[in-house]
Design a protein around this motif. Sequence first.
Motif, short mmCIF file in Angstrom:
data_model
loop_
_atom_site.label_atom_id
_atom_site.label_comp_id
_atom_site.label_asym_id
_atom_site.label_seq_id
_atom_site.Cartn_x
_atom_site.Cartn_y
_atom_site.Cartn_z
N VAL A 84 0.85 -1.19 0.00
CA VAL A 84 0.00 0.00 0.00
C VAL A 84 0.89 1.24 0.00
N PRO A 85 1.01 1.93 -1.13
CA PRO A 85 1.85 3.12 -1.17
C PRO A 85 1.21 4.28 -0.43
N ARG A 86 2.00 5.03 0.30
CA ARG A 86 1.45 6.19 1.02
C ARG A 86 1.03 7.29 0.05
N HIS A 87 1.78 7.43 -1.05
CA HIS A 87 1.46 8.42 -2.08
C HIS A 87 1.34 7.66 -3.41
N PRO A 88 0.12 7.23 -3.77
CA PRO A 88 -0.06 6.32 -4.91
C PRO A 88 0.07 6.98 -6.28
N THR A 89 1.28 6.97 -6.84
CA THR A 89 1.51 7.39 -8.21
C THR A 89 1.08 6.27 -9.15
N GLY A 90 1.17 6.52 -10.46
CA GLY A 90 0.78 5.50 -11.42
C GLY A 90 1.55 4.21 -11.26
N ALA A 91 2.89 4.30 -11.17
CA ALA A 91 3.71 3.10 -11.05
C ALA A 91 3.45 2.39 -9.73
N LYS A 92 3.29 3.16 -8.65
CA LYS A 92 3.04 2.55 -7.34
C LYS A 92 1.67 1.89 -7.28
N ARG A 93 0.69 2.48 -7.95
CA ARG A 93 -0.63 1.84 -8.00
C ARG A 93 -0.55 0.50 -8.73
N LEU A 94 0.24 0.48 -9.81
CA LEU A 94 0.41 -0.77 -10.55
C LEU A 94 1.00 -1.85 -9.65
N LEU A 95 2.03 -1.50 -8.88
CA LEU A 95 2.62 -2.46 -7.94
C LEU A 95 1.61 -2.88 -6.87
N SER A 125 -9.84 -4.84 -8.57
CA SER A 125 -8.62 -4.71 -9.33
C SER A 125 -8.65 -5.60 -10.57
N LEU A 126 -8.46 -4.98 -11.73
CA LEU A 126 -8.48 -5.72 -12.97
C LEU A 126 -7.35 -6.76 -13.03
N LEU A 127 -6.21 -6.46 -12.40
CA LEU A 127 -5.08 -7.37 -12.46
C LEU A 127 -5.32 -8.66 -11.67
N SER A 128 -6.33 -8.67 -10.81
CA SER A 128 -6.65 -9.91 -10.09
C SER A 128 -7.67 -10.75 -10.86
N VAL A 129 -8.18 -10.24 -11.97
CA VAL A 129 -9.14 -11.00 -12.77
C VAL A 129 -8.55 -12.32 -13.27
N PRO A 130 -7.30 -12.36 -13.76
CA PRO A 130 -6.75 -13.66 -14.18
C PRO A 130 -6.70 -14.69 -13.06
N GLN A 148 -16.78 -2.08 -11.25
CA GLN A 148 -17.17 -0.88 -10.49
C GLN A 148 -16.66 0.40 -11.15
N ASP A 149 -15.51 0.34 -11.79
CA ASP A 149 -15.08 1.46 -12.63
C ASP A 149 -14.05 0.96 -13.64
N PHE A 150 -13.88 1.73 -14.70
CA PHE A 150 -12.92 1.39 -15.74
C PHE A 150 -11.58 1.99 -15.34
N GLU A 151 -10.81 1.21 -14.61
CA GLU A 151 -9.63 1.76 -13.94
C GLU A 151 -8.54 2.18 -14.90
N VAL A 152 -8.42 1.54 -16.06
CA VAL A 152 -7.38 1.94 -17.01
C VAL A 152 -7.68 3.33 -17.55
N GLU A 153 -8.92 3.55 -18.01
CA GLU A 153 -9.28 4.86 -18.55
C GLU A 153 -9.32 5.91 -17.45
N ALA A 154 -9.68 5.51 -16.23
CA ALA A 154 -9.64 6.45 -15.12
C ALA A 154 -8.21 6.91 -14.84
N ALA A 155 -7.24 6.00 -15.01
CA ALA A 155 -5.84 6.38 -14.85
C ALA A 155 -5.42 7.39 -15.91
N THR A 158 -7.07 10.92 -14.93
CA THR A 158 -6.47 11.62 -13.79
C THR A 158 -4.98 11.89 -13.98
N GLY A 159 -4.44 11.52 -15.13
CA GLY A 159 -3.05 11.81 -15.42
C GLY A 159 -2.05 10.85 -14.80
N LEU A 160 -2.53 9.74 -14.21
CA LEU A 160 -1.61 8.77 -13.63
C LEU A 160 -0.82 8.04 -14.71
N ILE A 161 -1.46 7.86 -15.87
CA ILE A 161 -0.81 7.22 -17.01
C ILE A 161 -1.09 8.06 -18.25
#
Length: 430
Positions: A84-95, A125-130, A148-155, A158-161
């Motif tokens: 759990v990153p304290r400041h969730p940037t795009g890369a940290k959210r991916l991790l 989390s979409l990455l847990s779908v597999p 619940q939301d389209f997390e890739v497009e939401a990223a 919001t400028g995360l990616i």
Amino acid sequence: MRIEGAAPFARRVLIVGLNYAPEQVGIGPYTAGVAGALIAAGREVEVITAKPYYPGWRTDPGFGAGWRRADQHGVRIMRCPIYVPRHPTGAKRLLHHLSFAAAAMVPSLTAARRRPDVVLAVAPSLLSVPVAWLAAKLARAPFWIHVQDFEVEAAFATGLIARRGWLSRVMLAIENRLLRSADLISTISPQMVAKLVAKGVDADRVRELRNWAEDAWTPTADGAQTYRAQWKLQHRHVALYSGNIAAKQGIGLLIDTARELAHRADIAFVICGDGPNRAALAEAAAGLANVHLHPLQPAERMGDLLALASVHLLPQLPDAADLVLPSKLANMLCSGRPVIATAAPGTGLFAEVSGCGITTPPGDAVALAQAIEALVDDAAQRAALGAAAARRAAERWHRPALLAGFVATAEHLVASRTRQAQPGEQRAAA
């Protein structure tokens, strides 16, 4: 053994999802609600989830280290350790999401050996779908994704990616492939249903199963007065926002709006919540006497908090429109107070608020300030829109009816799979 000739049903359901109660906002309460409805319908439910961390992005220390098994209201729960990153940037959210997928793998495959009749993955989390898909294959069970939301497009929004580039193309391709892996996909608004179809999912495999209003949060005037005294609000009108404080919500607009209304001593902006952008929001609000920042309030006091509002505020970034329908809207409407949302015509949020609130252009602090003033100064319109909001909540966000839809969907999946199976492939339920 299943009785010969009896109608098939979902006796066991496995749910794989990042968020779960006791998280009070976001996806967690709704996943827990679905599990509870299945239990109430006589089903066995197992949940693979993370330890609570949302919306503060801090793991609850009360849940200890490592993997933890628990039973909660009849639901068998496995809590997984995650990053759990304290400041969730795009890369940290991916991790963050990858860590949940990795931690959930063994518990999900172990649960699959207990032969669930349906496997439900909640995205994010979409990455847990597999992981959930593999569990469904192992159990030979139908696979259901609830978006619940389209997390890739939401990223992207919001400028995360970055929206353009090889990474965005790869992530969208992965998303589309994962979505098409399900026997059925549900999501929470008509616009999001349409987006799934536009992404290539067969329309006959898509269902709308929306979130609900929490009917236990009954607004009380006495409770609202307690908050007024506690926060020294006196008789001022309250423009209220309660929930997550992150980039997707665009809450910085509320500070700009408060600045526009600094001359109105009778209007106070109350913002209750937590999230990665809270410190920045507090810094932006410094020096504004009409802004009151408070922590997220306990669930047992939520009805009292909602009753405090003269108007509810629901900002949303324009690029995030129809990537998610804010779940907090249901409880705002249920409180019988009008909602002012920043939403463009044609979006899902605009359609939900029309007739029981006011919409203003996203990002326009002046228009939002004018809408707040108009409602504060017109008690009759406030009352009329508030009554319409309560009716809208009863019509579209009624908890028992919506939860019954989740139970019926599980039954539909099992019945459909049984009809498709060859006689020699049908398995007996333990």
